[in-house]
Design a protein around this motif. Structure first.
Motif, PDB file in Angstrom:
ATOM      1  N   ILE A  17       0.802  -1.257  -0.084  1.00  0.00           N
ATOM      2  CA  ILE A  17       0.085   0.045   0.019  1.00  0.00           C
ATOM      3  C   ILE A  17       0.887   1.245   0.030  1.00  0.00           C
ATOM      4  N   GLY A  18       0.451   2.348  -0.733  1.00  0.00           N
ATOM      5  CA  GLY A  18       1.436   3.419  -0.859  1.00  0.00           C
ATOM      6  C   GLY A  18       0.939   4.708  -0.094  1.00  0.00           C
ATOM      7  N   MET A  19      -0.676   4.646   0.210  1.00  0.00           N
ATOM      8  CA  MET A  19      -1.206   5.757   0.792  1.00  0.00           C
ATOM      9  C   MET A  19      -2.161   5.309   1.710  1.00  0.00           C
ATOM     10  N   VAL A  20      -2.324   5.996   2.741  1.00  0.00           N
ATOM     11  CA  VAL A  20      -3.460   5.884   3.811  1.00  0.00           C
ATOM     12  C   VAL A  20      -3.986   7.349   4.135  1.00  0.00           C
ATOM     13  N   GLU A  21      -5.317   7.219   4.162  1.00  0.00           N
ATOM     14  CA  GLU A  21      -5.854   8.628   4.700  1.00  0.00           C
ATOM     15  C   GLU A  21      -6.265   8.532   6.092  1.00  0.00           C
ATOM     16  N   ILE A  22      -6.000   9.526   6.866  1.00  0.00           N
ATOM     17  CA  ILE A  22      -6.358   9.568   8.037  1.00  0.00           C
ATOM     18  C   ILE A  22      -7.358  10.668   8.395  1.00  0.00           C
ATOM     19  N   HIS A  23      -8.389  10.630   9.139  1.00  0.00           N
ATOM     20  CA  HIS A  23      -9.449  11.705   9.281  1.00  0.00           C
ATOM     21  C   HIS A  23      -9.297  11.908  10.812  1.00  0.00           C
ATOM     22  N   SER A  24      -9.226  13.431  11.244  1.00  0.00           N
ATOM     23  CA  SER A  24      -9.138  13.891  12.728  1.00  0.00           C
ATOM     24  C   SER A  24      -9.872  14.875  12.841  1.00  0.00           C
ATOM     25  N   ASN A  25     -10.694  15.127  13.905  1.00  0.00           N
ATOM     26  CA  ASN A  25     -11.430  16.238  14.472  1.00  0.00           C
ATOM     27  C   ASN A  25     -10.546  17.176  15.089  1.00  0.00           C
ATOM     28  N   SER A  26      -9.533  16.657  15.784  1.00  0.00           N
ATOM     29  CA  SER A  26      -8.789  17.569  16.535  1.00  0.00           C
ATOM     30  C   SER A  26      -7.133  17.416  16.195  1.00  0.00           C
ATOM     31  N   PRO A  27      -6.344  18.230  16.655  1.00  0.00           N
ATOM     32  CA  PRO A  27      -4.770  18.073  16.378  1.00  0.00           C
ATOM     33  C   PRO A  27      -4.346  17.016  17.050  1.00  0.00           C
ATOM     34  N   ILE A  28      -3.365  16.244  16.294  1.00  0.00           N
ATOM     35  CA  ILE A  28      -2.690  14.766  16.372  1.00  0.00           C
ATOM     36  C   ILE A  28      -1.311  15.066  16.274  1.00  0.00           C
ATOM     37  N   SER A  29      -0.518  14.114  17.203  1.00  0.00           N
ATOM     38  CA  SER A  29       1.131  14.165  17.048  1.00  0.00           C
ATOM     39  C   SER A  29       1.173  13.389  16.025  1.00  0.00           C
ATOM     40  N   VAL A  30       2.387  13.417  15.579  1.00  0.00           N
ATOM     41  CA  VAL A  30       3.249  12.438  14.612  1.00  0.00           C
ATOM     42  C   VAL A  30       2.982  11.054  15.164  1.00  0.00           C
ATOM     43  N   LEU A  31       3.324  10.958  16.323  1.00  0.00           N
ATOM     44  CA  LEU A  31       3.264   9.574  17.092  1.00  0.00           C
ATOM     45  C   LEU A  31       1.832   8.937  16.949  1.00  0.00           C
ATOM     46  N   GLN A  32       0.998   9.833  17.072  1.00  0.00           N
ATOM     47  CA  GLN A  32      -0.266   9.535  17.410  1.00  0.00           C
ATOM     48  C   GLN A  32      -0.789   8.906  15.899  1.00  0.00           C
ATOM     49  N   LEU A  33      -0.320   9.887  15.056  1.00  0.00           N
ATOM     50  CA  LEU A  33      -0.883   9.507  13.373  1.00  0.00           C
ATOM     51  C   LEU A  33      -0.262   8.168  13.183  1.00  0.00           C
ATOM     52  N   LEU A  34       1.171   7.974  13.385  1.00  0.00           N
ATOM     53  CA  LEU A  34       1.659   6.775  13.201  1.00  0.00           C
ATOM     54  C   LEU A  34       1.119   5.522  13.753  1.00  0.00           C
ATOM     55  N   GLN A  35       0.673   5.640  15.023  1.00  0.00           N
ATOM     56  CA  GLN A  35       0.088   4.636  15.631  1.00  0.00           C
ATOM     57  C   GLN A  35      -1.532   4.259  14.822  1.00  0.00           C
ATOM     58  N   GLN A  36      -2.044   5.322  14.553  1.00  0.00           N
ATOM     59  CA  GLN A  36      -3.391   5.201  13.676  1.00  0.00           C
ATOM     60  C   GLN A  36      -3.103   4.489  12.552  1.00  0.00           C
ATOM     61  N   VAL A  37      -1.990   4.844  11.596  1.00  0.00           N
ATOM     62  CA  VAL A  37      -1.630   4.380  10.205  1.00  0.00           C
ATOM     63  C   VAL A  37      -1.320   2.790  10.763  1.00  0.00           C
ATOM     64  N   SER A  38      -0.616   2.497  11.739  1.00  0.00           N
ATOM     65  CA  SER A  38      -0.624   1.259  12.149  1.00  0.00           C
ATOM     66  C   SER A  38      -1.853   0.179  12.273  1.00  0.00           C
ATOM     67  N   LYS A  39      -2.766   0.975  12.962  1.00  0.00           N
ATOM     68  CA  LYS A  39      -4.008   0.305  13.158  1.00  0.00           C
ATOM     69  C   LYS A  39      -4.684   0.097  11.828  1.00  0.00           C
ATOM     70  N   ASN A  40      -4.627   1.024  10.710  1.00  0.00           N
ATOM     71  CA  ASN A  40      -5.579   0.924   9.410  1.00  0.00           C
ATOM     72  C   ASN A  40      -4.840  -0.025   8.709  1.00  0.00           C
ATOM     73  N   VAL A  41      -3.326  -0.325   8.912  1.00  0.00           N
ATOM     74  CA  VAL A  41      -2.748  -1.205   7.821  1.00  0.00           C
ATOM     75  C   VAL A  41      -2.636  -2.597   8.480  1.00  0.00           C
ATOM     76  N   ASN A  42      -2.974  -2.734   9.865  1.00  0.00           N
ATOM     77  CA  ASN A  42      -2.693  -4.060  10.549  1.00  0.00           C
ATOM     78  C   ASN A  42      -1.189  -4.318  10.668  1.00  0.00           C
ATOM     79  N   SER A  43      -0.321  -3.372  10.857  1.00  0.00           N
ATOM     80  CA  SER A  43       0.843  -3.694  10.895  1.00  0.00           C
ATOM     81  C   SER A  43       1.536  -2.544  11.633  1.00  0.00           C
ATOM     82  N   ASP A  44       2.485  -2.894  12.678  1.00  0.00           N
ATOM     83  CA  ASP A  44       3.235  -1.751  13.533  1.00  0.00           C
ATOM     84  C   ASP A  44       4.478  -1.212  12.733  1.00  0.00           C
ATOM     85  N   ILE A  45       3.891  -0.161  11.946  1.00  0.00           N
ATOM     86  CA  ILE A  45       5.192   0.491  11.219  1.00  0.00           C
ATOM     87  C   ILE A  45       6.227   1.327  12.057  1.00  0.00           C
TER      88      ILE A  45
END
Length: 93
Positions: A17-45
Motif C-alpha cells: 500500500i502506498g497511501m493511507v488517509e487519516i481523518h481527525s477532528n482534533s490536532p494529532i501528534s506525529v506519534l499518534q498519527l503513526l499509531q493510527q496508520v499502524s491500526k489501519n494497515v494492521n502492521s506496526d510501522i
C-alpha cells in the motif's frame, strides 16, 4: 482534517500500500498519527521507524515537505490538512 500519509520504500513494498488517509477532528501528534496508520494497515510501522520513542537514524518523516526532526520530532502537532511522507531507514538507497 484530512491527513494523507504516503509510504515509501520497504514500507510500501511490505505493506503493498502506498497511501493511507487519516481523518481527525482534533490536532494529532506525529506519534499518534503513526499509531493510527499502524491500526489501519494492521502492521506496526513504528517498529520500522522508531526506537524508544525516537526516530531511527535514516528514517525520514516529512509534513508538507518539512522534516519533523527540525520541528518537535514525534511530538510535532498536525492541526491542518496535510501530506505526510514516511521513509524508513535506508529508504533512499
Amino acid at each position: 482534517m484530512k491527513i494523507v500519509v504516503k509510504l515509501f520504500a520497504t514500507l510500501r513494498l511490505n505493506l503493498k500500500i502506498g497511501m493511507v488517509e487519516i481523518h481527525s477532528n482534533s490536532p494529532i501528534s506525529v506519534l499518534q498519527l503513526l499509531q493510527q496508520v499502524s491500526k489501519n494497515v494492521n502492521s506496526d510501522i513504528l517498529t520500522e521507524l522508531t526506537n524508544d520513542n525516537k526516530i531511527l537514524v535514516g528514517a525520514i518523516i516529512l509534513i508538507d515537505g518539512i522534516n519533523v526532526l527540525h520541528q518537535n520530532k514525534l511530538e510535532t502537532i498536525i492541526d491542518k490538512d496535510c501530506v505526510v511522507s514516511v521513509f524508513p531507514p535506508n529508504g533512499g538507497g
